[in-house]
Design an enzyme around this catalytic site. Sequence first.
Site, PDB file in Angstrom:
ATOM      1  N   GLY A  18      -5.386  -0.963   4.149  1.00  9.97           N
ATOM      2  CA  GLY A  18      -4.529  -0.971   2.956  1.00  9.97           C
ATOM      3  C   GLY A  18      -3.587  -2.167   3.003  1.00  9.97           C
ATOM      4  O   GLY A  18      -3.453  -2.930   2.028  1.00  9.97           O
ATOM      5  N   HIS A  19      -2.940  -2.354   4.160  1.00 14.02           N
ATOM      6  CA  HIS A  19      -2.061  -3.520   4.329  1.00 14.02           C
ATOM      7  C   HIS A  19      -2.868  -4.815   4.202  1.00 14.02           C
ATOM      8  O   HIS A  19      -2.420  -5.785   3.572  1.00 14.02           O
ATOM      9  CB  HIS A  19      -1.389  -3.496   5.698  1.00 14.02           C
ATOM     10  CG  HIS A  19      -0.541  -2.288   5.972  1.00 14.02           C
ATOM     11  ND1 HIS A  19      -0.893  -1.330   6.886  1.00 14.02           N
ATOM     12  CD2 HIS A  19       0.650  -1.890   5.457  1.00 14.02           C
ATOM     13  CE1 HIS A  19       0.049  -0.399   6.943  1.00 14.02           C
ATOM     14  NE2 HIS A  19       0.995  -0.709   6.076  1.00 14.02           N
TER      15      HIS A  19
HETATM   16  P1  AMP Z   1       4.131   0.855   5.073  1.00 12.36           P
HETATM   17  O1  AMP Z   1       3.804   0.020   6.269  1.00 12.36           O
HETATM   18  O2  AMP Z   1       3.536   2.230   5.128  1.00 12.36           O
HETATM   19  O3  AMP Z   1       5.594   0.840   4.732  1.00 12.36           O
HETATM   20  O4  AMP Z   1       3.395   0.162   3.843  1.00 12.36           O
HETATM   21  C1  AMP Z   1       3.599  -1.199   3.543  1.00 12.36           C
HETATM   22  C2  AMP Z   1       3.000  -1.482   2.196  1.00 12.36           C
HETATM   23  O5  AMP Z   1       1.604  -1.212   2.229  1.00 12.36           O
HETATM   24  C3  AMP Z   1       3.594  -0.620   1.082  1.00 12.36           C
HETATM   25  O6  AMP Z   1       3.744  -1.397  -0.094  1.00 12.36           O
HETATM   26  C4  AMP Z   1       2.549   0.438   0.909  1.00 12.36           C
HETATM   27  O7  AMP Z   1       2.532   1.013  -0.385  1.00 12.36           O
HETATM   28  C5  AMP Z   1       1.282  -0.361   1.164  1.00 12.36           C
HETATM   29  N1  AMP Z   1       0.187   0.546   1.526  1.00 12.36           N
HETATM   30  C6  AMP Z   1       0.190   1.494   2.500  1.00 12.36           C
HETATM   31  N2  AMP Z   1      -0.970   2.171   2.485  1.00 12.36           N
HETATM   32  C7  AMP Z   1      -1.717   1.666   1.490  1.00 12.36           C
HETATM   33  C8  AMP Z   1      -3.013   1.950   0.957  1.00 12.36           C
HETATM   34  N3  AMP Z   1      -3.780   2.927   1.468  1.00 12.36           N
HETATM   35  N4  AMP Z   1      -3.449   1.217  -0.083  1.00 12.36           N
HETATM   36  C9  AMP Z   1      -2.670   0.237  -0.606  1.00 12.36           C
HETATM   37  N5  AMP Z   1      -1.454  -0.084  -0.161  1.00 12.36           N
HETATM   38  C10 AMP Z   1      -0.969   0.619   0.870  1.00 12.36           C
END
Ligand code: AMP
Length: 282
Positions: A38-39
């Site tokens: 996702g990242h």
């Molecule tokens: P985090 O590390 O969980 O704070 O996420 C960092 C960024 O990655 C945030 O903008 C999240 O929304 C995005 N993100 C996390 N998981 C996903 C995913 N499965 N699909 C798309 N973006 C994601």
Amino acid sequence: MTLPVVVAVDDLRRALAARRGSGRPVRFVPTMGALHDGHATLIRRARADGGVVLLSIFVNPTQFGPTEDLAKYPRTPEADLALAQKAGADLVWMPEVETLYPPGEQTRVQVGALADVLCGAVRPGHFTGVATVVAKLLIASGADVLYLGEKDFQQTAVLRRMVADLLIPSTIEVVPTVREADGLALSSRNRYLDAAGRAAAAAIPRALEAATRTARAGEPAPDILARARRVLDAEPGLRTQYLELRDARTLELSPSVDAHARLFIAGFVGSTRLIDNRALLP
Ligand code: AMP
């Protein structure tokens, strides 16, 4: 070449100035690390849009509640750097807690009603932590474009409001949720799930799918919610925290189903908290 990593704000600004030259935009992907595809998708999207791609990795203490998983949040810095380089990041910023919260700090950014519902209602102060840290990250980096994932839909709404209200000159790009084959949204927290937990978690995307089908068949909101609730309740390994139909623009409860209606789910599998959301109509 290895991917450059900076810690201090001065080093960040110097590194960005050297790379942006005469006007290349800085495209910024903030994360808490434990990176997954996702990242990587956010980074690849920023890379494709052109300019300097900045990734930050920072587990932000102010967005965790006292009983939450800050201490045991997964940290995988080496794998993160390899993934970031492969996906096309130019520079990684890994601030220390003291970099972003200097001794004596006492300033917070508090967004209003958008931050009080859904995750904000069950995680008091969470979005104040998120808005505060993202304001700091944007001010320190001077990023032109901020890339956010739709998985955290409420976060995108809160940060849009914050950026507009504080006159921060960054635009926001929202990237669709990246999912496993069975629909489970990729999340750093998925790595806590054992096989049984992983199977239970799949009830969340199943409920979103069932709700979407019910909505597209023209059924009213209460029936859509009941249909999703049945799917969630049929999974004994999942404890639903909320299931709510809201207007994507205001995050107010949606009494009816229109093009802005969005279903939001949060639940626990054991002690692992998972969230997801989906628009009901195309
Ligand atoms: P985090 O590390 O969980 O704070 O996420 C960092 C960024 O990655 C945030 O903008 C999240 O929304 C995005 N993100 C996390 N998981 C996903 C995913 N499965 N699909 C798309 N973006 C994601």
